[in-house]
Design a protein around this motif. Sequence first.
Motif, PDB file in Angstrom:
ATOM      1  N   MET A   1       0.880  -1.167   0.000  1.00 44.99           N
ATOM      2  CA  MET A   1       0.000   0.000   0.000  1.00 44.99           C
ATOM      3  C   MET A   1       0.917   1.217   0.000  1.00 44.99           C
ATOM      4  O   MET A   1       1.748   1.357   0.896  1.00 44.99           O
ATOM      5  CB  MET A   1      -0.891   0.030   1.235  1.00 44.99           C
ATOM      6  CG  MET A   1      -1.920  -1.038   1.277  1.00 44.99           C
ATOM      7  SD  MET A   1      -2.929  -0.824   2.766  1.00 44.99           S
ATOM      8  CE  MET A   1      -4.130  -2.100   2.502  1.00 44.99           C
ATOM      9  N   LEU A   2       0.747   2.053  -0.982  1.00 45.45           N
ATOM     10  CA  LEU A   2       1.607   3.215  -1.137  1.00 45.45           C
ATOM     11  C   LEU A   2       0.725   4.438  -1.309  1.00 45.45           C
ATOM     12  O   LEU A   2      -0.202   4.434  -2.120  1.00 45.45           O
ATOM     13  CB  LEU A   2       2.502   3.008  -2.366  1.00 45.45           C
ATOM     14  CG  LEU A   2       3.673   3.909  -2.596  1.00 45.45           C
ATOM     15  CD1 LEU A   2       4.649   3.890  -1.433  1.00 45.45           C
ATOM     16  CD2 LEU A   2       4.395   3.480  -3.872  1.00 45.45           C
ATOM     17  N   SER A   3       0.982   5.474  -0.526  1.00 42.71           N
ATOM     18  CA  SER A   3       0.169   6.685  -0.587  1.00 42.71           C
ATOM     19  C   SER A   3       1.049   7.889  -0.885  1.00 42.71           C
ATOM     20  O   SER A   3       2.172   7.983  -0.390  1.00 42.71           O
ATOM     21  CB  SER A   3      -0.539   6.929   0.750  1.00 42.71           C
ATOM     22  OG  SER A   3      -1.387   5.873   1.068  1.00 42.71           O
ATOM     23  N   PHE A   4       0.507   8.799  -1.670  1.00 43.62           N
ATOM     24  CA  PHE A   4       1.172  10.047  -2.001  1.00 43.62           C
ATOM     25  C   PHE A   4       0.201  11.183  -1.723  1.00 43.62           C
ATOM     26  O   PHE A   4      -0.996  11.037  -1.933  1.00 43.62           O
ATOM     27  CB  PHE A   4       1.564  10.091  -3.491  1.00 43.62           C
ATOM     28  CG  PHE A   4       2.503   8.996  -3.898  1.00 43.62           C
ATOM     29  CD1 PHE A   4       3.875   9.157  -3.768  1.00 43.62           C
ATOM     30  CD2 PHE A   4       2.010   7.803  -4.414  1.00 43.62           C
ATOM     31  CE1 PHE A   4       4.745   8.151  -4.155  1.00 43.62           C
ATOM     32  CE2 PHE A   4       2.875   6.793  -4.796  1.00 43.62           C
ATOM     33  CZ  PHE A   4       4.247   6.968  -4.658  1.00 43.62           C
ATOM     34  N   TRP A   5       0.713  12.322  -1.285  1.00 42.16           N
ATOM     35  CA  TRP A   5      -0.124  13.476  -1.013  1.00 42.16           C
ATOM     36  C   TRP A   5      -0.015  14.452  -2.170  1.00 42.16           C
ATOM     37  O   TRP A   5       1.067  14.926  -2.493  1.00 42.16           O
ATOM     38  CB  TRP A   5       0.290  14.147   0.291  1.00 42.16           C
ATOM     39  CG  TRP A   5      -0.511  15.362   0.605  1.00 42.16           C
ATOM     40  CD1 TRP A   5      -0.044  16.646   0.671  1.00 42.16           C
ATOM     41  CD2 TRP A   5      -1.913  15.433   0.879  1.00 42.16           C
ATOM     42  NE1 TRP A   5      -1.079  17.500   0.982  1.00 42.16           N
ATOM     43  CE2 TRP A   5      -2.238  16.774   1.113  1.00 42.16           C
ATOM     44  CE3 TRP A   5      -2.932  14.477   0.946  1.00 42.16           C
ATOM     45  CZ2 TRP A   5      -3.526  17.199   1.416  1.00 42.16           C
ATOM     46  CZ3 TRP A   5      -4.207  14.897   1.242  1.00 42.16           C
ATOM     47  CH2 TRP A   5      -4.503  16.235   1.484  1.00 42.16           C
TER      48      TRP A   5
ATOM     49  N   LYS B   1      -5.208  18.537  -2.669  1.00 41.58           N
ATOM     50  CA  LYS B   1      -5.497  18.185  -1.272  1.00 41.58           C
ATOM     51  C   LYS B   1      -6.171  16.819  -1.182  1.00 41.58           C
ATOM     52  O   LYS B   1      -7.225  16.647  -0.559  1.00 41.58           O
ATOM     53  CB  LYS B   1      -6.374  19.245  -0.581  1.00 41.58           C
ATOM     54  CG  LYS B   1      -5.778  20.628  -0.569  1.00 41.58           C
ATOM     55  CD  LYS B   1      -4.566  20.696   0.328  1.00 41.58           C
ATOM     56  CE  LYS B   1      -4.088  22.127   0.456  1.00 41.58           C
ATOM     57  NZ  LYS B   1      -2.669  22.222   0.734  1.00 41.58           N
ATOM     58  N   GLU B   2      -5.521  15.843  -1.833  1.00 40.03           N
ATOM     59  CA  GLU B   2      -6.062  14.484  -1.787  1.00 40.03           C
ATOM     60  C   GLU B   2      -4.937  13.460  -1.802  1.00 40.03           C
ATOM     61  O   GLU B   2      -3.840  13.728  -2.276  1.00 40.03           O
ATOM     62  CB  GLU B   2      -7.026  14.225  -2.944  1.00 40.03           C
ATOM     63  CG  GLU B   2      -6.382  14.255  -4.314  1.00 40.03           C
ATOM     64  CD  GLU B   2      -7.377  14.087  -5.442  1.00 40.03           C
ATOM     65  OE1 GLU B   2      -8.581  14.284  -5.237  1.00 40.03           O
ATOM     66  OE2 GLU B   2      -6.929  13.742  -6.547  1.00 40.03           O
ATOM     67  N   ALA B   3      -5.253  12.303  -1.240  1.00 35.62           N
ATOM     68  CA  ALA B   3      -4.307  11.193  -1.226  1.00 35.62           C
ATOM     69  C   ALA B   3      -4.436  10.415  -2.526  1.00 35.62           C
ATOM     70  O   ALA B   3      -5.546  10.124  -2.978  1.00 35.62           O
ATOM     71  CB  ALA B   3      -4.577  10.282  -0.037  1.00 35.62           C
TER      72      ALA B   3
END
Length: 117
Positions: A48-52, A57-59
């Motif tokens: 699981m990889l998340s970027f901002w 203003k969203e993941a």
Amino acid sequence: MKMKKSENQEKKSNISVEISLDENHVPDRLEWSAPDGGINHQPTKAVMLSFWDETKKEALRIDLWTKDMPVDDMKIFFHQVFVSMSNSYENATSDKNTAKLIREFAETYAKASEIID
């Protein structure tokens, strides 16, 4: 002529995920590497990889798992992600109360998914 190293030159590092797909484009094998951490082609069953995105203003997320990832392991993986999120949230914001709520949710999830009694 020798070039002087810039005082502002930043060190860069790389983390990569290699995805092997089957004939239906379903992840068959996942490997990740973080050479600075001594990790090279480490097999894994899920990522699981998340970027901002600061502008929107969203993941932005990438969630992948191999077709042979056991459901019981996926439940444990999610539980550990929730606990890790509570710790990261507390470290980033110093908001102990909300971090506690996330930890309580993680425990409720663990009971509901039957990974703990």
